[in-house]
Scaffold this active site. Sequence first.
Site, PDB file in Angstrom:
ATOM      1  N   ASN A 188      -1.176   6.034   6.003  1.00  0.00           N
ATOM      2  CA  ASN A 188      -1.898   6.743   7.061  1.00  0.00           C
ATOM      3  C   ASN A 188      -3.303   6.209   7.336  1.00  0.00           C
ATOM      4  O   ASN A 188      -3.788   6.317   8.456  1.00  0.00           O
ATOM      5  CB  ASN A 188      -1.933   8.251   6.763  1.00  0.00           C
ATOM      6  CG  ASN A 188      -2.546   8.574   5.425  1.00  0.00           C
ATOM      7  OD1 ASN A 188      -2.600   7.737   4.530  1.00  0.00           O
ATOM      8  ND2 ASN A 188      -3.015   9.796   5.273  1.00  0.00           N
ATOM      9  N   LYS A 211      -1.037  -3.753  -2.920  1.00  0.00           N
ATOM     10  CA  LYS A 211       0.273  -3.517  -2.302  1.00  0.00           C
ATOM     11  C   LYS A 211       0.121  -2.387  -1.288  1.00  0.00           C
ATOM     12  O   LYS A 211       0.028  -1.209  -1.648  1.00  0.00           O
ATOM     13  CB  LYS A 211       1.340  -3.134  -3.332  1.00  0.00           C
ATOM     14  CG  LYS A 211       2.732  -3.206  -2.706  1.00  0.00           C
ATOM     15  CD  LYS A 211       3.756  -2.339  -3.389  1.00  0.00           C
ATOM     16  CE  LYS A 211       3.720  -0.902  -2.951  1.00  0.00           C
ATOM     17  NZ  LYS A 211       4.002  -0.644  -1.530  1.00  0.00           N
ATOM     18  N   GLY A 263      -1.333   8.079  -2.510  1.00  0.00           N
ATOM     19  CA  GLY A 263       0.006   8.429  -2.037  1.00  0.00           C
ATOM     20  C   GLY A 263       0.349   9.852  -2.409  1.00  0.00           C
ATOM     21  O   GLY A 263      -0.544  10.682  -2.630  1.00  0.00           O
ATOM     22  N   SER A 264       1.630  10.124  -2.522  1.00  0.00           N
ATOM     23  CA  SER A 264       2.079  11.494  -2.756  1.00  0.00           C
ATOM     24  C   SER A 264       1.951  11.885  -4.238  1.00  0.00           C
ATOM     25  O   SER A 264       1.868  11.014  -5.114  1.00  0.00           O
ATOM     26  CB  SER A 264       3.537  11.637  -2.318  1.00  0.00           C
ATOM     27  OG  SER A 264       4.334  10.763  -3.094  1.00  0.00           O
ATOM     28  N   VAL A 265       2.002  13.170  -4.499  1.00  0.00           N
ATOM     29  CA  VAL A 265       1.935  13.671  -5.877  1.00  0.00           C
ATOM     30  C   VAL A 265       3.123  13.134  -6.683  1.00  0.00           C
ATOM     31  O   VAL A 265       2.965  12.707  -7.833  1.00  0.00           O
ATOM     32  CB  VAL A 265       1.941  15.218  -5.874  1.00  0.00           C
ATOM     33  CG1 VAL A 265       2.064  15.765  -7.289  1.00  0.00           C
ATOM     34  CG2 VAL A 265       0.684  15.750  -5.216  1.00  0.00           C
ATOM     35  N   THR A 267       4.934  10.377  -6.335  1.00  0.00           N
ATOM     36  CA  THR A 267       4.781   8.970  -6.721  1.00  0.00           C
ATOM     37  C   THR A 267       3.612   8.815  -7.688  1.00  0.00           C
ATOM     38  O   THR A 267       3.682   8.027  -8.635  1.00  0.00           O
ATOM     39  CB  THR A 267       4.565   8.078  -5.478  1.00  0.00           C
ATOM     40  OG1 THR A 267       5.557   8.391  -4.511  1.00  0.00           O
ATOM     41  CG2 THR A 267       4.664   6.612  -5.828  1.00  0.00           C
ATOM     42  N   GLU A 285      -5.300   9.213  -5.876  1.00  0.00           N
ATOM     43  CA  GLU A 285      -5.730   9.974  -4.688  1.00  0.00           C
ATOM     44  C   GLU A 285      -4.462  10.496  -4.035  1.00  0.00           C
ATOM     45  O   GLU A 285      -3.719   9.733  -3.410  1.00  0.00           O
ATOM     46  CB  GLU A 285      -6.509   9.065  -3.716  1.00  0.00           C
ATOM     47  CG  GLU A 285      -7.789   8.465  -4.291  1.00  0.00           C
ATOM     48  CD  GLU A 285      -8.898   9.487  -4.482  1.00  0.00           C
ATOM     49  OE1 GLU A 285      -8.744  10.647  -4.061  1.00  0.00           O
ATOM     50  OE2 GLU A 285      -9.931   9.124  -5.074  1.00  0.00           O
ATOM     51  N   CYS A 319      -4.387  13.457   4.399  1.00  0.00           N
ATOM     52  CA  CYS A 319      -4.224  14.140   3.114  1.00  0.00           C
ATOM     53  C   CYS A 319      -5.105  15.373   2.972  1.00  0.00           C
ATOM     54  O   CYS A 319      -4.699  16.375   2.407  1.00  0.00           O
ATOM     55  CB  CYS A 319      -4.532  13.171   1.987  1.00  0.00           C
ATOM     56  SG  CYS A 319      -6.122  12.347   2.200  1.00  0.00           S
ATOM     57  N   GLU A 420       3.038  20.300   1.328  1.00  0.00           N
ATOM     58  CA  GLU A 420       2.320  19.413   2.252  1.00  0.00           C
ATOM     59  C   GLU A 420       3.292  18.988   3.355  1.00  0.00           C
ATOM     60  O   GLU A 420       4.342  18.411   3.069  1.00  0.00           O
ATOM     61  CB  GLU A 420       1.815  18.179   1.505  1.00  0.00           C
ATOM     62  CG  GLU A 420       0.965  17.285   2.374  1.00  0.00           C
ATOM     63  CD  GLU A 420       0.506  16.028   1.637  1.00  0.00           C
ATOM     64  OE1 GLU A 420       1.329  15.395   0.961  1.00  0.00           O
ATOM     65  OE2 GLU A 420      -0.683  15.686   1.770  1.00  0.00           O
ATOM     66  N   GLU A 497     -13.290   8.030  -5.389  1.00  0.00           N
ATOM     67  CA  GLU A 497     -13.619   6.851  -4.594  1.00  0.00           C
ATOM     68  C   GLU A 497     -14.912   7.177  -3.864  1.00  0.00           C
ATOM     69  O   GLU A 497     -15.206   8.345  -3.627  1.00  0.00           O
ATOM     70  CB  GLU A 497     -12.492   6.544  -3.599  1.00  0.00           C
ATOM     71  CG  GLU A 497     -11.221   6.104  -4.320  1.00  0.00           C
ATOM     72  CD  GLU A 497     -10.099   5.657  -3.399  1.00  0.00           C
ATOM     73  OE1 GLU A 497      -9.975   6.203  -2.296  1.00  0.00           O
ATOM     74  OE2 GLU A 497      -9.333   4.774  -3.816  1.00  0.00           O
TER      75      GLU A 497
HETATM   76  P1  NAD Z   1       4.188   7.583  -1.178  1.00  0.00           P
HETATM   77  O1  NAD Z   1       3.835   8.219  -2.464  1.00  0.00           O
HETATM   78  O2  NAD Z   1       5.580   7.677  -0.701  1.00  0.00           O
HETATM   79  O3  NAD Z   1       3.863   6.010  -1.230  1.00  0.00           O
HETATM   80  C1  NAD Z   1       2.561   5.538  -1.518  1.00  0.00           C
HETATM   81  C2  NAD Z   1       2.643   4.103  -1.997  1.00  0.00           C
HETATM   82  O4  NAD Z   1       3.302   4.065  -3.249  1.00  0.00           O
HETATM   83  C3  NAD Z   1       3.434   3.182  -1.077  1.00  0.00           C
HETATM   84  O5  NAD Z   1       2.772   1.943  -1.028  1.00  0.00           O
HETATM   85  C4  NAD Z   1       4.772   3.044  -1.794  1.00  0.00           C
HETATM   86  O6  NAD Z   1       5.444   1.854  -1.492  1.00  0.00           O
HETATM   87  C5  NAD Z   1       4.322   3.065  -3.245  1.00  0.00           C
HETATM   88  N1  NAD Z   1       5.317   3.500  -4.225  1.00  0.00           N
HETATM   89  C6  NAD Z   1       6.407   4.273  -4.036  1.00  0.00           C
HETATM   90  N2  NAD Z   1       7.034   4.478  -5.222  1.00  0.00           N
HETATM   91  C7  NAD Z   1       6.319   3.828  -6.167  1.00  0.00           C
HETATM   92  C8  NAD Z   1       6.441   3.679  -7.583  1.00  0.00           C
HETATM   93  N3  NAD Z   1       7.430   4.255  -8.262  1.00  0.00           N
HETATM   94  N4  NAD Z   1       5.519   2.935  -8.244  1.00  0.00           N
HETATM   95  C9  NAD Z   1       4.479   2.370  -7.575  1.00  0.00           C
HETATM   96  N5  NAD Z   1       4.316   2.466  -6.234  1.00  0.00           N
HETATM   97  C10 NAD Z   1       5.224   3.199  -5.529  1.00  0.00           C
HETATM   98  O7  NAD Z   1       3.172   8.166  -0.100  1.00  0.00           O
HETATM   99  P2  NAD Z   1       3.130   7.873   1.467  1.00  0.00           P
HETATM  100  O8  NAD Z   1       4.266   8.581   2.126  1.00  0.00           O
HETATM  101  O9  NAD Z   1       2.937   6.432   1.706  1.00  0.00           O
HETATM  102  O10 NAD Z   1       1.745   8.564   1.874  1.00  0.00           O
HETATM  103  C11 NAD Z   1       1.626   9.917   2.142  1.00  0.00           C
HETATM  104  C12 NAD Z   1       1.041  10.648   0.959  1.00  0.00           C
HETATM  105  O11 NAD Z   1      -0.192  10.051   0.580  1.00  0.00           O
HETATM  106  C13 NAD Z   1       0.715  12.096   1.277  1.00  0.00           C
HETATM  107  O12 NAD Z   1       1.092  12.903   0.198  1.00  0.00           O
HETATM  108  C14 NAD Z   1      -0.792  12.096   1.423  1.00  0.00           C
HETATM  109  O13 NAD Z   1      -1.401  13.330   1.182  1.00  0.00           O
HETATM  110  C15 NAD Z   1      -1.193  11.060   0.427  1.00  0.00           C
HETATM  111  N6  NAD Z   1      -2.513  10.522   0.729  1.00  0.00           N
HETATM  112  C16 NAD Z   1      -3.558  10.832  -0.091  1.00  0.00           C
HETATM  113  C17 NAD Z   1      -4.837  10.375   0.206  1.00  0.00           C
HETATM  114  C18 NAD Z   1      -6.013  10.694  -0.676  1.00  0.00           C
HETATM  115  O14 NAD Z   1      -7.005  10.004  -0.579  1.00  0.00           O
HETATM  116  N7  NAD Z   1      -5.964  11.717  -1.503  1.00  0.00           N
HETATM  117  C19 NAD Z   1      -5.043   9.586   1.325  1.00  0.00           C
HETATM  118  C20 NAD Z   1      -3.961   9.281   2.133  1.00  0.00           C
HETATM  119  C21 NAD Z   1      -2.693   9.745   1.820  1.00  0.00           C
END
Ligand code: NAD
Length: 523
Positions: A188, A211, A263-265, A267, A285, A319, A420, A497
């Site tokens: 995002n 990555k 990313g997501s909780v 992952t 994060e 997020c 979420e 961060e």
């Molecule tokens: P996601 O967890 O699906 O993926 C995030 C990243 O992790 C991607 O690059 C993905 O390829 C990688 N990934 C997936 N499985 C993995 C594994 N087992 N090991 C290592 N890497 C892996 O999240 P998304 O759908 O890309 O993003 C949306 C989520 O991110 C939402 O939950 C959002 O709230 C969160 N987010 C948080 C912040 C923050 O700063 N707190 C900012 C932006 C987005």
Amino acid sequence: MSSIRCLLKKNLKTCLNVNTRSVLDIFSSRAVSSGNFVVTEPLNFINGHRVECKDACEQFQLEEPATGDVICNMDGSGQRDVDEAVRCAKEAQLSWRATSGFERSKIILKAANLLAKRKEEMARIEVYDTGKPIWEARADVQTAIDSLEYFGGIASALCGQHITLPSGSFGYTRREPLGVIGAIGAWNFPIQMAGWKSAPALACGNAVVYKPSQFAPLSTLFLGEVFQESGLPPGLYNVIQGGAYTGQLLTSHEDIAKVTFTGSVQTGAKVMKSCADGIKYVTLELGGKSPLILFDDCDLESAVNATMGANYLSQGQVCSNATRVFIHENIYNKMITRLIPRVKSIVPGDPHHEDTQTGPMINTAQAEKVLGFIERAKKEGAEVLCGGELVTMENTALKGSYISPCIIRASDEMEISREEVFGPVMNVYSFQTEEEVLMRGNNTDFGLAAGVFTRDLNRAHRIAAKLEAGNCFINNFNVYPVELPFGGYKKSGIGKENGTQTIEYFTQLKSVYVEANPVEKII
Ligand code: NAD
């Protein structure tokens, strides 16, 4: 044969490469989502070069969110690719860690300057990657520039402490880099994340293997080109493309010293487990379900403006968004009467147009996920006050997934109040007392952000102190200056961060004891 299948359409061929003609030349005269954008260069960036995967483990079709057209087929990096990127990073870091902070500062500040000059190109690429409106993309690029300037400035001031000890002996501390940082981003805010992670990592003397998300992989490459132009030695910033499998290869790699993940909780938990196996530092994060509390003495106009900004930027895929808005019962009707027309006026459109206020969802799967939440909320008895529908763009190339921004009157126990959603959906609730709203606002596993609107200063600070969130706002929301640390409480993450504290997350502290006297016999 090239692992990147080039999809050249009509007569437009663009490459994300400093040696080819500027993407800006192409887009300045035709700022529309035409379905003509294609990528023809390999998408990994290792040791200063765009390289093809040697060990592709997966294939992804990269879709442009606005049109749904395929920009390119992308290989997911395999073990050999990850090994190569980490090896180059490790080698480059040995020299980089020996440079002075002042030398590193000059290069990072130059990168900030170059990115500022190429801001429009970068922003256009971000629109192709994410589908967010161009004016938002420009703001995101600015946050990456800010991070480079801020941490570029700090690099020359990094230092340890001198500690006086008895009898002339003394000690000192050295703030040393960690080594190779594995950075993983979500889709995002790709350029913002790349800036927020790589600027402090490099300033502290580390190397980075990044990555990005498989859904938004382009802007991190552009940043690599900017770093190269700024004189950053090859190998210090590398990009490997791929999805979950590639991410796992990176987090479990024995030469990765720390992982910084967004990313997501779900992952995040896997990443943390992988780091635990290797005893690695980790910053997470993660997601959110943030509350915004509007008291009846607040400035209504400011509250409406902030509530809109807290929910509908980037198609609601933010997020920290305040997706749970608690409105005091005395102003509930007034607020809703003001909010509904404002939300209805946000009409989805072409993200390359200056006057577009909201663009497409990142992809069909995310749109379906959001619509599923809305449908289930309705079945649970929630009331949709406006929006929440798929919007079809007639007679255009805009075949992506567009959703009309939505307000839902929900109750606390519903799924839509707990999970979420990550789309343009704001929940509204009414409340009566401060105690009650604090309890309800904090009743979540997440703790990324929270806010309060009131003219009562004592109440504002009292509430801010009691909100269980890492980022709290008084009379505003979603404002993230680079000087303020950013990061969540509870399941929203670990670590920070931005701000000077980030230095602690990208360095390790060494203590050195210096003896000034002969050593007497002890045993
Ligand atoms: P996601 O967890 O699906 O993926 C995030 C990243 O992790 C991607 O690059 C993905 O390829 C990688 N990934 C997936 N499985 C993995 C594994 N087992 N090991 C290592 N890497 C892996 O999240 P998304 O759908 O890309 O993003 C949306 C989520 O991110 C939402 O939950 C959002 O709230 C969160 N987010 C948080 C912040 C923050 O700063 N707190 C900012 C932006 C987005």
